[in-house]
Design an enzyme around this catalytic site. Structure first.
Site, short mmCIF file in Angstrom:
data_model
loop_
_atom_site.label_atom_id
_atom_site.label_comp_id
_atom_site.label_asym_id
_atom_site.label_seq_id
_atom_site.Cartn_x
_atom_site.Cartn_y
_atom_site.Cartn_z
N LEU A 62 0.87 -1.19 0.00
CA LEU A 62 0.00 0.00 0.00
C LEU A 62 0.90 1.23 0.00
O LEU A 62 1.92 1.27 0.70
CB LEU A 62 -0.89 0.02 1.25
CG LEU A 62 -2.18 -0.79 1.23
CD1 LEU A 62 -2.85 -0.74 2.59
CD2 LEU A 62 -3.13 -0.28 0.16
N ASP A 63 0.53 2.26 -0.77
CA ASP A 63 1.29 3.51 -0.79
C ASP A 63 1.33 4.12 0.61
O ASP A 63 0.40 3.91 1.40
CB ASP A 63 0.65 4.52 -1.75
CG ASP A 63 0.74 4.06 -3.20
OD1 ASP A 63 1.63 3.26 -3.52
OD2 ASP A 63 -0.09 4.52 -4.01
#
Length: 359
Positions: A62-63
């Site tokens: 996930l960013d």
């Protein structure tokens, strides 16, 4: 024997006596942390004088700006993490219209602007339908994908843009809802490898403007849901034994229901890496499962121009494997009902150990 050698042997002995933490934990990733930072924090929280938590990894990045569901596999569970890497994922995102950033999200710098047209639910529904189904997507420059051993975001930070091959993705479900005159909410379920940042940009372009994400939250990975996840502060607040209770079984990532119970002798042989003849143990339901799996493998290979899984297949390299030789993954269970790992079994009754856990 030297003192240094004795100390090293003692350290090695202490390490081997530790209980290896194994299982899957669902974490609600906070904004601002990388996925790897979350993994490191979880490893630290499951470490103790008697427990080894060094082996761990997540099932899909996930960013840093993103929040939400991050399944983390520990110990023996890491052997089966790919089942969640390949799983469909669901997200909820906010798209701010009118400006494009270099990263595709609010962490980047505005590089272009455009007027925002008026829109309503009719237009949003029409735009959403354009993105439903199979399509190709070009990965963003600000991503961890590698080219020539270097991550794309390293090129991007140096002001270099490199050519990226499009990837096949499928948007399984999508919904767009207006939040106000410049923001829309995107809810999407998609296959692995989909960049929601790019999807947000493409949606804005389809509306006749530009846009970028200001929020992104992952709500589901396969059968795992965000409601079952725990935040890092809540996990840290628990005493060690209660943290252990948050762990799901080592096989939690596996989405295979078919299983076979092995005898004591078969368990011993399978742990030595030996193949077994389990023809007499193939029930009608197992045969149906294997046949269905073969059909699925054949369909996937035709659509993607890849070869069938050739484990245990004894036919010549230039020939198609015989149907009764094509294997399907299956859970292996001992007579006490304990999960042993995965095997590959074919209709001819040949069972090969594939990934076994250590107990």
């Amino acid at each position: 024997m030297s003192i240094a050698s004795t100390q090293a042997d003692k350290k090695s002995s202490n390490h081997s006596n530790k209980i290896k933490v194994s299982g899957v934990i669902l974490v609600d990733k906070p904004k601002g942390m990388t996925s790897q930072q979350v993994v490191s924090k979880v490893k630290y929280l499951f470490k103790s004088p008697n427990h080894d938590s060094k082996k761990a990894g997540h099932t899909g990045t996930l960013d840093p700006m993103a929040t939400g569901l991050l399944p983390i596999c520990m110990g023996e569970a890491t052997k089966f993490s790919h089942y969640q890497l390949d799983a469909d994922k669901s997200y909820q995102a906010t798209i701010l219209l009118g400006g494009q950033t270099d990263t595709g999200d609010a962490d980047g710098q505005i590089v272009a602007q455009a007027p925002i047209p008026k829109f309503d639910h009719v237009l949003l529904d029409k735009v959403a339908q354009q993105f439903l189904g199979a399509q190709q997507q070009i990965p963003p420059m600000y991503s961890a994908l590698k080219k020539d051993g270097k991550k794309l975001y390293e090129y991007a930070r140096a002001g270099i843009e490199v050519e990226r091959a499009p990837r096949d993705i499928v948007i399984k479900a999508i919904d767009l809802k207006a939040l106000d005159h410049e923001k829309i909410q995107l809810t999407v379920t998609c296959t692995k490898g989909t960049y929601v940042r790019v999807l947000g940009e493409d949606i804005a372009k389809a509306m006749g403007t530009l846009g970028h994400l200001t929020a992104l939250r992952r709500t589901q990975v396969g059968d795992f849901k965000i409601n079952d996840a725990i935040t890092l502060p809540d996990l840290e607040a628990l005493v060690f034994d209660n943290r252990q209770e948050q762990l799901m079984p080592v096989d939690a990532c596996i989405n295979i229901e078919a299983e076979m119970v092995l005898t004591v002798e078969q368990c011993e042989r399978i742990h030595m890496g030996q193949r077994l003849n389990v023809f007499e143990q193939l029930t009608d339901s197992l045969r149906d499962y294997i046949s269905t799996s073969i059909s699925h493998q054949s369909s996937v290979s035709e659509n993607n121009d890849i070869q069938l899984d050739s484990d245990m297949v004894s036919s010549d390299d230039d020939q198609q494997p015989l149907i009764h030789e094509i294997p399907a993954d299956i859970r292996l269970i001992n007579q006490q009902g304990h999960f042993l790992g995965l095997g590959a079994v074919s209709l001819n009754g040949r069972l090969q150990p594939k990934k076994l856990i250590q107990r």
